[in-house]
Structures are given as C-alpha cells and as structure tokens.
Design an enzyme around this catalytic site. Structure first.
Site, PDB file in Angstrom:
ATOM      1  N   ASP A 209       0.844  -1.192   0.000  1.00 18.12           N
ATOM      2  CA  ASP A 209       0.000   0.000   0.000  1.00 18.12           C
ATOM      3  C   ASP A 209       0.879   1.242   0.000  1.00 18.12           C
ATOM      4  OD1 ASP A 209       0.301   1.064   3.007  1.00 18.12           O
ATOM      5  OD2 ASP A 209       0.201  -1.120   3.063  1.00 18.12           O
ATOM      6  N   ASP A 211       0.685   3.610   2.397  1.00 19.09           N
ATOM      7  CA  ASP A 211       0.502   4.213   3.709  1.00 19.09           C
ATOM      8  C   ASP A 211      -0.655   5.209   3.607  1.00 19.09           C
ATOM      9  OD1 ASP A 211       1.600   3.960   6.402  1.00 19.09           O
ATOM     10  OD2 ASP A 211       2.146   6.059   6.237  1.00 19.09           O
TER      11      ASP A 211
END
Length: 289
Positions: A209, A211
């Site tokens: 991802d 973040d």
C-alpha cells in the site's frame, strides 16, 4: 563454512517446491520460546530454516514477536544468512503495491521492545551504520529480477511500533521530512539482533500500500493489503527458491564484516563479566567470549 539460509516471514512463504527432508523442530532459548517451530530442510543442496515471524495463524503482534528468541534459535541451528521478508507501506510513487524493495537502511521508531542480547554484567556495542549485508542484498535483488518481480535496490525502512498504521501527519513527516522510502513494524530490532549474533541480514520489503500520504489512495485499506499479499507471497516464494543456487553450499568470510561484528564490541572487562550472562550468551557471542 556451510551456508544455511534462514527465512523470517509469513507462513505462506514456506511452501517451497523441492524442499527436501522437511521437518518442523522445536527449540528453546535463554530468551524464551521463538515465535513458532522452525521448518528445516534442504533446497538445491543448501540447508534452509523457515521461521514464521508472527507464528502460524498470526498470534504475535509486531510488539510481542520474541525477536531475541527468534534470532538466538536461528543462530543455534547454524544459520549464516537471514532473509527477512515483510509487508510494508510505500512512501514513493514509483515503489508501487506489488513491488519489492531491497532495504539498505533503517530508522528505528519502536519503543517497547528488547533490542539487545547484551546488558548489565556484559556490555557490548556493535555498529549498525550499515545494517544490511550488501552481498546478501545483491543476491536477493538478482533472485527477484530472475523471478520477474519489479524490484528496487536500496531504500530506508521506517520501523514503527504499531499495531496501528500511521496518521496522515506521521506519514507526511516520514516521507517528506525524513526521506524514508518504506514503512513497516517488524525489521527492528530484528536487524540489530542479527548483527549482534554475527549473522548476515538482508531485508525484502513487499509493498502492499501507499501508507496514508497518497492523495489518491487515502488511508490504508486492509482488504487491499490482503489482496496484494497473496500475489506478493507467490513472488517471495519464487525469490527464495532461487537463493540457494545464488549463494552456494559454502561461503567465505563476509566481505563486509557482518560475521565479525563482535570483534571489538564487548566492553566489559573479562574479570567483571557476569558468569550467568556469559553462559546465557554462549551461543550468540561464544566466539569472542
């Protein structure tokens, strides 16, 4: 010296085709029990040891992982090289979900973990200026490239305590001010302890991802992370399967000195050393004690 590769990561990484003489072994250490049993075996003639960092079924949080017991257990088995594989968030647009980053630096922001085998009665200070063995990192890069994985060589890993993910303000701080590249919760104090144990260490960050800094991705979405983890695990197994041939069955002394980190590290005078500590550290530091 015979090569023995230790892999620390998720349970799914250990379903390696061709692993011979596979056996789950139970170990006890002076620092408590490891996260789980350790799967040992041989792959392409090279001894292997696989340790589920969080335990099978994910029973340990990043804070409660028994890091000292894990490294001690791998050292007692004869592991010479540790490959840490972990899910991470990315602070860089070009380090996209599904990519791998071969980490070469860390910023340790953990606060609730025992970070050294040494202590009162037997004090030692090792250098972690260069916490990753670049010989081992280069092998991980080559294995990733051969597996068709999009891999980035070099990056700074921000180790946070967790278990919560970052706030938006923290994410921006780590990315824009501190210049970090990836963020995770488990490589510290793991890397520091591997250095104290004189085991070569490399870290493979599997990006899941962005973040919370990314304007088009928002906060971390657990469902998206789990979906990406599946593909990452397949790629990680392919990477690990190529390492034995790259590293070989035997190895010379580490050119970077990772396996001699304790040469000048122990500060306590021999006559002042706590005998109980000396005994406790016989596996970790017996070479210099």
């Amino acid at each position: 010296m015979d090569t023995m590769i230790g892999v620390i990561g998720g349970s799914g990484l250990y379903e390696i085709e061709g692993l011979a003489d596979a056996d789950w072994v139970t170990l006890e250490t002076p620092f408590g029990d490891p996260s789980d049993q350790i799967l040992t075996g041989t792959l392409d003639g090279v001894k292997m040891a696989f340790l589920p960092r969080h335990g099978r079924g994910h029973v340990h949080s990043p804070t409660t992982v028994p890091y000292r017991a894990n490294i001690h257990a791998l050292k007692s088995l004869g592991v010479t090289d540790i490959i840490s594989v972990s899910a991470c968030g990315s602070f860089r647009e070009e380090m996209a979900p599904g990519d791998f980053v071969i980490v070469d630096q860390f910023i340790d922001r953990t606060v609730s973990r025992e970070k050294s085998f040494f202590g009162s009665g037997l004090v030692a200070h090792v250098s972690v200026a260069h916490p990753v063995c670049m010989r081992l990192a280069a092998a991980c890069q080559a294995a990733a490239e051969a597996s068709g994985v999009s891999v980035h060589m070099g990056g700074t890993y921000l180790a946070m305590e967790g278990p919560q993910f970052s706030s938006l303000a923290e994410s921006k701080l780590y990315r824009e001010v501190w210049g970090c590249d990836v963020i995770g919760m488990t490589n510290m104090p793991e890397a520091k302890l591997a250095r104290e144990a004189e085991i070569d260490y490399a870290s493979v960050a599997m990006i899941t991802d962005y973040d919370s800094w990314h304007p088009h991705h928002g906060e971390v979405d657990i469902a998206d992370i789990i979906a990406t983890l599946g593909a990452n695990s397949d790629n990680a197994r392919a990477l690990i399967a190529r390492l034995p041939k790259l590293l070989g069955t035997t190895r010379d002394t580490c050119p970077h000195g990772c396996d001699r980190a304790l040469d000048f590290a122990v500060m306590t005078a021999p006559e002042k050393r706590d005998p109980d500590m000396v005994a406790k550290l016989s596996t970790i530091a017996g070479r210099v004690l």
